[in-house]
Design a protein around this motif. Sequence first.
Motif, short mmCIF file in Angstrom:
data_model
loop_
_atom_site.label_atom_id
_atom_site.label_comp_id
_atom_site.label_asym_id
_atom_site.label_seq_id
_atom_site.Cartn_x
_atom_site.Cartn_y
_atom_site.Cartn_z
N PRO A 83 0.10 -4.06 -15.51
CA PRO A 83 -0.88 -3.76 -16.56
C PRO A 83 -0.49 -2.48 -17.31
O PRO A 83 -0.18 -1.47 -16.68
CB PRO A 83 -2.19 -3.56 -15.79
CG PRO A 83 -2.00 -4.36 -14.54
CD PRO A 83 -0.54 -4.26 -14.20
N GLY A 84 -0.51 -2.54 -18.61
CA GLY A 84 -0.17 -1.38 -19.43
C GLY A 84 1.29 -1.34 -19.87
O GLY A 84 1.63 -0.55 -20.75
N ASP A 85 2.13 -2.17 -19.27
CA ASP A 85 3.51 -2.22 -19.75
C ASP A 85 3.54 -2.75 -21.19
O ASP A 85 2.72 -3.60 -21.56
CB ASP A 85 4.37 -3.12 -18.86
CG ASP A 85 4.71 -2.47 -17.53
OD1 ASP A 85 4.43 -1.26 -17.37
OD2 ASP A 85 5.25 -3.17 -16.65
N VAL A 86 4.48 -2.24 -21.96
CA VAL A 86 4.57 -2.61 -23.37
C VAL A 86 5.91 -3.29 -23.65
O VAL A 86 6.97 -2.79 -23.25
CB VAL A 86 4.42 -1.35 -24.26
CG1 VAL A 86 4.82 -1.63 -25.71
CG2 VAL A 86 2.98 -0.84 -24.21
N ILE A 87 5.84 -4.43 -24.33
CA ILE A 87 7.05 -5.14 -24.75
C ILE A 87 7.13 -5.09 -26.28
O ILE A 87 6.22 -5.59 -26.96
CB ILE A 87 7.03 -6.64 -24.32
CG1 ILE A 87 6.49 -6.83 -22.90
CG2 ILE A 87 8.42 -7.26 -24.51
CD1 ILE A 87 7.29 -6.24 -21.81
N LEU A 88 8.19 -4.49 -26.79
CA LEU A 88 8.43 -4.45 -28.23
C LEU A 88 9.22 -5.70 -28.60
O LEU A 88 10.30 -5.94 -28.08
CB LEU A 88 9.23 -3.20 -28.61
CG LEU A 88 8.58 -1.86 -28.26
CD1 LEU A 88 9.58 -0.72 -28.46
CD2 LEU A 88 7.34 -1.64 -29.10
N THR A 89 8.66 -6.53 -29.51
CA THR A 89 9.17 -7.89 -29.67
C THR A 89 10.25 -8.03 -30.75
O THR A 89 10.62 -9.13 -31.10
CB THR A 89 8.01 -8.85 -29.96
OG1 THR A 89 7.32 -8.40 -31.14
CG2 THR A 89 7.04 -8.90 -28.80
N GLY A 90 10.72 -6.92 -31.28
CA GLY A 90 11.82 -6.98 -32.24
C GLY A 90 11.34 -6.70 -33.65
O GLY A 90 10.17 -6.88 -33.98
N SER A 91 12.28 -6.26 -34.48
CA SER A 91 11.93 -5.80 -35.81
C SER A 91 12.44 -6.77 -36.87
O SER A 91 13.58 -7.23 -36.80
CB SER A 91 12.56 -4.42 -36.04
OG SER A 91 12.04 -3.84 -37.21
N PRO A 92 11.60 -7.07 -37.88
CA PRO A 92 12.05 -7.94 -38.98
C PRO A 92 13.21 -7.31 -39.75
O PRO A 92 13.45 -6.10 -39.65
CB PRO A 92 10.82 -8.03 -39.89
CG PRO A 92 9.67 -7.62 -39.06
CD PRO A 92 10.21 -6.67 -38.04
N LEU A 93 13.88 -8.11 -40.55
CA LEU A 93 14.91 -7.58 -41.44
C LEU A 93 14.27 -6.56 -42.39
O LEU A 93 13.09 -6.67 -42.72
CB LEU A 93 15.56 -8.71 -42.24
CG LEU A 93 16.22 -9.82 -41.43
CD1 LEU A 93 17.08 -10.69 -42.36
CD2 LEU A 93 17.06 -9.29 -40.28
N GLY A 94 15.05 -5.59 -42.79
CA GLY A 94 14.54 -4.61 -43.76
C GLY A 94 14.40 -3.21 -43.20
O GLY A 94 14.14 -2.27 -43.94
N ALA A 95 14.59 -3.06 -41.87
CA ALA A 95 14.58 -1.70 -41.30
C ALA A 95 15.81 -0.97 -41.80
O ALA A 95 16.89 -1.56 -41.91
CB ALA A 95 14.61 -1.77 -39.78
#
Length: 258
Positions: free
Chosen positions: A214-226
């Motif tokens: 509980p509380g772990d964070v998953i960053l799901t990836g960044s769209p094009l344009g960064a």
Amino acid sequence: MKFARFIYNDKEYFGVVIEDRIKLIEGDLFGSWEYTGETVARGEVDLLAPIVPKKIIGIGANFVGKKEELPSSLPEMPVFFFKPDSSVTGPDTEVIVPETLDEIKFESELAVVIGRETKNVSKEEVLDYIFGYTIGNDVTAPQFFHENGHWTLGKAFDTFTPIGPVIETELDPNKVYVKAEVNGEGKQNSPTNLMIVPLKEMIAYLSKVMTLQPGDVILTGSPLGAHFVKDGDVVECIIDEIGSLKNTFVKAPVPINS
Ligand code: MG
């Protein structure tokens, strides 16, 4: 329901955001909690990152530009990386960029907050283990990507993981757009169905390897344009259903080996 963590009268609280008010709560966000009966105006508090994760896991290069570019099969082993909890900062703070770094990228991302111990779950079960969703900025210094392919250092500087402003528990992650603006100019705007490894597959895969808590964070990836930002740029990561995560990038004389 939108959960926030914030400072009010020099003390830290959790609360439920309802329009421009916040109802204070006490107890375990992931277990049982109750309203304290106290309500404050949103303008009276300083929002913090809505959660202090034990683990932050990101996925590499996970978006295509349009649906026709999606691969016909999923990668056998996705590229994952860790970010340290010391890199977390909240909304409306400064991202401190050591002045010896020239190239700093923002990456606006949908961030999953795990709600229950998650081990060996199937993709069909994944949503039952998710507490809610927030927004992450996966700030990256490619100069610190190792030539052998390791990304950890380039993602790990203090303040390189802004998250917030709230955790939304009622979001349909398949129906949102991940956006970013730099100094008010639109840079990213993609629906989550352009993810190469979809959210359910991503978390099912991770749960085969490690126990998510509980509380772990998953960053799901960044769209094009960064792309790269410079000293003084204001980066706003936006998912309309969650809110806006705004941070100013500031160069500072932080001593690092380079
Ligand atoms: Mg990223």
